[in-house]
Design an enzyme around this catalytic site. Structure first.
Site, PDB file in Angstrom:
ATOM      1  N   TRP A 164       0.821  -1.222   0.000  1.00  0.00           N
ATOM      2  CA  TRP A 164       0.000   0.000   0.000  1.00  0.00           C
ATOM      3  C   TRP A 164       0.844   1.257   0.000  1.00  0.00           C
ATOM      4  CZ3 TRP A 164      -3.378   1.923   4.641  1.00  0.00           C
ATOM      5  CH2 TRP A 164      -2.740   1.771   5.850  1.00  0.00           C
ATOM      6  N   ASP A 165       2.081   1.161   0.483  1.00  0.00           N
ATOM      7  CA  ASP A 165       2.989   2.307   0.349  1.00  0.00           C
ATOM      8  C   ASP A 165       3.121   2.681  -1.130  1.00  0.00           C
ATOM      9  OD1 ASP A 165       3.781   0.744   2.829  1.00  0.00           O
ATOM     10  OD2 ASP A 165       5.077   2.476   3.105  1.00  0.00           O
ATOM     11  N   TYR A 211      16.974  -6.240   7.347  1.00  0.00           N
ATOM     12  CA  TYR A 211      15.536  -6.383   7.586  1.00  0.00           C
ATOM     13  C   TYR A 211      15.207  -7.783   8.073  1.00  0.00           C
ATOM     14  CZ  TYR A 211      10.508  -6.259   7.060  1.00  0.00           C
ATOM     15  OH  TYR A 211       9.167  -6.319   7.325  1.00  0.00           O
ATOM     16  N   GLN A 223      -1.940  -6.680   2.153  1.00  0.00           N
ATOM     17  CA  GLN A 223      -2.032  -5.380   2.838  1.00  0.00           C
ATOM     18  C   GLN A 223      -3.282  -4.646   2.363  1.00  0.00           C
ATOM     19  OE1 GLN A 223       1.618  -3.019   2.498  1.00  0.00           O
ATOM     20  NE2 GLN A 223       1.752  -2.952   4.720  1.00  0.00           N
ATOM     21  N   ASP A 252       0.319  -2.521  12.410  1.00  0.00           N
ATOM     22  CA  ASP A 252       0.959  -3.711  12.961  1.00  0.00           C
ATOM     23  C   ASP A 252       0.658  -4.020  14.428  1.00  0.00           C
ATOM     24  OD1 ASP A 252       2.018  -3.056  10.519  1.00  0.00           O
ATOM     25  OD2 ASP A 252       4.084  -3.441  11.049  1.00  0.00           O
ATOM     26  N   ARG A 272       8.439   1.266  18.726  1.00  0.00           N
ATOM     27  CA  ARG A 272       8.210   0.074  17.900  1.00  0.00           C
ATOM     28  C   ARG A 272       7.406  -0.994  18.652  1.00  0.00           C
ATOM     29  NH1 ARG A 272       8.992  -0.100  12.626  1.00  0.00           N
ATOM     30  NH2 ARG A 272       9.287  -2.335  12.911  1.00  0.00           N
ATOM     31  N   TYR A 296       4.083   3.695  17.471  1.00  0.00           N
ATOM     32  CA  TYR A 296       3.650   3.110  16.200  1.00  0.00           C
ATOM     33  C   TYR A 296       2.135   3.250  15.997  1.00  0.00           C
ATOM     34  CZ  TYR A 296       5.552  -0.112  12.575  1.00  0.00           C
ATOM     35  OH  TYR A 296       6.004  -0.703  11.432  1.00  0.00           O
ATOM     36  N   TRP A 297       1.372   2.163  16.129  1.00  0.00           N
ATOM     37  CA  TRP A 297      -0.075   2.251  15.872  1.00  0.00           C
ATOM     38  C   TRP A 297      -0.893   2.281  17.149  1.00  0.00           C
ATOM     39  CZ3 TRP A 297      -1.898   3.495  11.192  1.00  0.00           C
ATOM     40  CH2 TRP A 297      -1.031   3.312  10.096  1.00  0.00           C
ATOM     41  N   GLU A 318       7.833   9.074   9.717  1.00  0.00           N
ATOM     42  CA  GLU A 318       6.931   7.946   9.450  1.00  0.00           C
ATOM     43  C   GLU A 318       5.583   8.177  10.135  1.00  0.00           C
ATOM     44  OE1 GLU A 318       8.593   4.236  10.760  1.00  0.00           O
ATOM     45  OE2 GLU A 318       7.042   3.021   9.801  1.00  0.00           O
TER      46      GLU A 318
HETATM   47  C1  GLC Z   1       4.960  -0.647   8.773  1.00  0.00           C
HETATM   48  C2  GLC Z   1       3.529  -0.130   8.719  1.00  0.00           C
HETATM   49  C3  GLC Z   1       2.880  -0.539   7.432  1.00  0.00           C
HETATM   50  C4  GLC Z   1       3.730  -0.050   6.263  1.00  0.00           C
HETATM   51  C5  GLC Z   1       5.189  -0.478   6.392  1.00  0.00           C
HETATM   52  C6  GLC Z   1       6.107   0.194   5.387  1.00  0.00           C
HETATM   53  O1  GLC Z   1       4.989  -2.030   8.783  1.00  0.00           O
HETATM   54  O2  GLC Z   1       2.803  -0.564   9.836  1.00  0.00           O
HETATM   55  O3  GLC Z   1       1.588  -0.046   7.352  1.00  0.00           O
HETATM   56  O4  GLC Z   1       3.227  -0.485   5.062  1.00  0.00           O
HETATM   57  O5  GLC Z   1       5.678  -0.160   7.668  1.00  0.00           O
HETATM   58  O6  GLC Z   1       6.001   1.584   5.451  1.00  0.00           O
END
Ligand code: GLC
Length: 425
Positions: free
Chosen positions: A35-36, A81, A101, A163, A196, A348-349, A392
């Protein structure tokens, strides 16, 4: 001010551009994310339409035979990663993850087409993508809604794009950690640990990956086998919007069958969303399909739902809810309300504001005629950039920029906010 911000945003997109795809940010996220990429393409279309189409085509070149479009495409190795292709083992020609996603592609492609200056080229590109996006939507309803409820379930938190949301906490108690192979996280080399997900969450993320891998990534089995099955109103709202947009695009391109299928999915989905509505909170809630009950947490998922075409009274109520939340935070829209015990402004979320979320919510609310709230969200988004740069995500109270820096989709959304304000407020 507008111009220099746009220049800065374009510069970030160019620096993160690896020619056929764009990394979210160097270091922390060194591959292509689903989705990015689709949202980044909207920003790219401002300065290079051809490049924007390439971004989405590269993503769909890695679509699986069953229709899934993976959440990560590992175009090249990167030891920085985790979990990399050696953990996923999906057996794809270019290695990919095995989950998906939020499906923003239908929405993004329609928007690229509608705005295109080069209409002939756009029609050609959109026509080629149309059956692929349609196949992805079909995959969702076949594999993630086996009982035909009209709404799809996520089987891994990473699929939601949110996440470590509080929404998953209860369901995660049911996910075991026995048998998780030892691993070393790499995200903490690039970002502050307090921004995180926790170690306990990471172990469960990996447990699920191993479980699905042991089932050979066979999507006829994964949904039922997963101890984690959540119906997320934000995710479904995005899918419904993409189905509706793809239907309109298919009509414009003379593909009535694709149009009819997608319109039917959008209609059934919108009707089914009613079951997720909570009068207590004035928003939608997640539903835990495995436990058979709603998730009692008013996260931003229930507000992202406004991106879908909804009954007017629902959109109005969401508008009011966000307006009220604006009294508890300096910058809308927090991913978790500031008046809940679990709110954590930097993690984060679990609290922070994200520009992509603000974009989708403001777009939906503007469509529904909620112009004041939409405008406040856009203004808050731009204030965050002025205060803290292209991060971010942001602490919605202090405005501090968190996570990765020079972030692609943040840059793309700034371009959108500054150049497309008519569509957004
Ligand atoms: C994190 C975010 C996710 C996004 C990714 C890359 O995992 O939670 O939504 O797509 O980073 O930016």
């Amino acid at each position: 001010m507008g111009h220099s911000l746009i220049d800065h945003a374009v510069d970030i997109l160019n620096k993160n551009d690896l020619r056929t795809y764009t990394v979210p940010t160097h270091g922390l996220y060194p591959f292509q994310w689903n989705w990015d990429s689709c949202l980044v393409a909207l920003g790219q279309s401002y300065f290079d339409e051809a490049r924007a189409w390439t971004e989405i085509e590269t993503l769909f070149a890695s679509q699986w035979d069953d229709g899934l479009v993976p959440h990560i495409i590992f175009h090249k190795d990167d030891p920085g990663y985790f979990p990399g292709p050696d953990v996923w083992q999906t057996g794809q020609p270019i290695p990919t993850s095995g989950i998906t996603q939020p499906p923003v592609a239908g929405f993004a492609v329609r928007r690229l087409y509608d705005r295109a200056k080069d209409k002939a080229q756009a029609a050609k590109q959109a026509r080629a993508l149309l059956p692929k996006i349609d196949a992805w939507h079909d995959w969702f309803f076949r594999c993630r809604d086996p009982e035909g409820t009209g709404l799809v379930a996520l089987i891994h938190p990473w699929e939601s794009g949110r996440d470590n949301s509080v929404d998953w906490d209860d369901a995660f108690d049911r996910v075991p950690t026995e048998g998780v192979e030892p691993f070393e996280r790499r995200d903490l080399m690039h970002a502050d640990a307090s921004h995180r997900p926790t170690q306990a969450q990471y172990e469960r993320y990996i447990y699920l990956v191993q479980l699905f891998r042991d089932l050979g990534w066979d999507n006829t089995k994964l949904h039922d086998a997963s101890p984690f099955q959540i119906v997320d109103p934000g995710f479904n709202g995005i899918l419904i919007r993409s189905c509706a947009d793809l239907a309109d695009l298919a009509d414009a391109l003379g593909e009535p069958e694709i149009a009819a299928r997608n319109r039917a999915w959008a209609k059934a989905g919108s009707a089914a969303m009613e079951a997720l509505w909570s009068d207590t909170y004035g928003q939608y809630l997640c539903y835990d399909r495995k436990a058979g009950r709603p998730v009692d947490n008013p996260s931003v998922a229930g507000l992202i739902a406004a991106f879908a075409p909804l009954p007017q009274k629902r959109a109005d109520r969401i508008g009011t809810r966000i307006k009220n939340m604006g009294e508890d935070v300096t910058y809308l829209v927090p991913s978790q309300p500031a008046d809940t015990a679990t709110f954590d402004g930097k993690r984060y979320w679990r609290g922070p504001a994200w520009l992509i979320v603000n974009y989708m919510i403001s777009d939906g609310l503007a469509h529904a005629g909620q112009h004041d709230v939409a405008e406040r969200i856009v203004n808050d988004s731009l204030s965050l950039i002025e205060a803290s740069g292209f991060a971010e995500y942001y602490d919605p109270i202090t405005g501090e920029g968190c996570g990765g820096k020079a972030f692609s989709w943040t840059a793309a959304m700034v371009i959108e906010f500054l150049t497309r304000s008519k569509e957004l407020v």
